[in-house]
Design a protein around this motif. Structure first.
Motif, PDB file in Angstrom:
ATOM      1  N   THR A  64       0.967  -1.092   0.085  1.00  0.00           N
ATOM      2  CA  THR A  64       0.000  -0.010   0.245  1.00  0.00           C
ATOM      3  C   THR A  64       0.938   1.261   0.002  1.00  0.00           C
ATOM      4  O   THR A  64       2.105   1.123   0.193  1.00  0.00           O
ATOM      5  N   GLY A  65       0.425   2.464  -0.376  1.00  0.00           N
ATOM      6  CA  GLY A  65       0.783   3.647  -0.505  1.00  0.00           C
ATOM      7  C   GLY A  65       1.251   3.888   1.155  1.00  0.00           C
ATOM      8  O   GLY A  65       2.436   4.784   1.303  1.00  0.00           O
ATOM      9  N   ASP A  66       0.493   3.737   2.054  1.00  0.00           N
ATOM     10  CA  ASP A  66       0.562   4.073   3.546  1.00  0.00           C
ATOM     11  C   ASP A  66       1.703   3.221   3.863  1.00  0.00           C
ATOM     12  O   ASP A  66       2.838   3.937   4.772  1.00  0.00           O
ATOM     13  N   ALA A  67       2.000   1.895   3.693  1.00  0.00           N
ATOM     14  CA  ALA A  67       3.152   1.299   4.087  1.00  0.00           C
ATOM     15  C   ALA A  67       4.635   1.854   3.293  1.00  0.00           C
ATOM     16  O   ALA A  67       5.757   1.818   4.013  1.00  0.00           O
ATOM     17  N   LEU A  69       4.886   4.853   2.536  1.00  0.00           N
ATOM     18  CA  LEU A  69       5.381   6.222   3.256  1.00  0.00           C
ATOM     19  C   LEU A  69       5.978   5.850   4.520  1.00  0.00           C
ATOM     20  O   LEU A  69       6.876   6.560   5.069  1.00  0.00           O
ATOM     21  N   GLN A  70       5.670   4.838   5.243  1.00  0.00           N
ATOM     22  CA  GLN A  70       6.202   4.443   6.280  1.00  0.00           C
ATOM     23  C   GLN A  70       7.857   3.921   6.160  1.00  0.00           C
ATOM     24  O   GLN A  70       8.614   3.909   7.141  1.00  0.00           O
ATOM     25  N   ASP A  86      -4.843   2.379  -1.754  1.00  0.00           N
ATOM     26  CA  ASP A  86      -5.004   3.506  -0.771  1.00  0.00           C
ATOM     27  C   ASP A  86      -4.657   5.033  -1.102  1.00  0.00           C
ATOM     28  O   ASP A  86      -5.496   5.872  -1.000  1.00  0.00           O
ATOM     29  N   VAL A  87      -3.412   4.975  -1.382  1.00  0.00           N
ATOM     30  CA  VAL A  87      -2.793   6.451  -1.698  1.00  0.00           C
ATOM     31  C   VAL A  87      -2.291   6.312  -3.187  1.00  0.00           C
ATOM     32  O   VAL A  87      -1.567   5.273  -3.575  1.00  0.00           O
ATOM     33  N   VAL A  92       2.464   9.325  -3.320  1.00  0.00           N
ATOM     34  CA  VAL A  92       3.870   8.736  -2.599  1.00  0.00           C
ATOM     35  C   VAL A  92       4.936   9.532  -3.106  1.00  0.00           C
ATOM     36  O   VAL A  92       5.916   9.764  -2.298  1.00  0.00           O
ATOM     37  N   HIS A  95       5.961  12.950  -1.810  1.00  0.00           N
ATOM     38  CA  HIS A  95       6.281  13.057  -0.408  1.00  0.00           C
ATOM     39  C   HIS A  95       7.665  13.455  -0.340  1.00  0.00           C
ATOM     40  O   HIS A  95       8.540  13.034  -0.739  1.00  0.00           O
TER      41      HIS A  95
END
Length: 99
Positions: A64-67, A69-70, A86-87, A92, A95
């Motif tokens: 996922t995009g959230d993962a 970014l992390q 998601d994102v 991404v 960012h």
């Protein structure tokens, strides 16, 4: 197309046996990257990760995009699917990278 090698040089065409030599051996390079693969298709993600590992790179994966970014700050390079669930992948990529 069959990739293999004959076990016996003296066999006739009707008795040839073949042995699969396995995946090709790739020489290690002096440059090893920490690669983050961001892909929501599990088969594509694992195929790309396996290829990169076989070529001597350290691989982390995210679906996922959230993962992504992390995890992106721990990577040297990011291979990013633009169509994430998601994102959006473009978001991404925009960012900011901390200095």
């Amino acid at each position: 197309m069959f990739r293999g090698r004959a076990v016996s040089q003296h066999a006739t065409s009707s008795t040839l046996e073949y042995r699969n030599p396995g995946p090709p051996q790739v020489p290690k390079t002096s440059t090893s990257w920490r690669v983050l693969v961001v892909e929501n298709n599990p088969e594509d993600m694992e195929a790309l990760a396996a290829w990169l590992r076989r070529h001597g790179h350290q691989v982390e994966v995210a679906a996922t995009g959230d993962a992504a970014l992390q995890a992106y700050q721990r990577s040297d390079i990011l291979l990013l699917d633009l169509e994430l669930p998601d994102v959006d992948g473009l978001e991404v990529s925009l960012h900011p990278v901390p200095e």
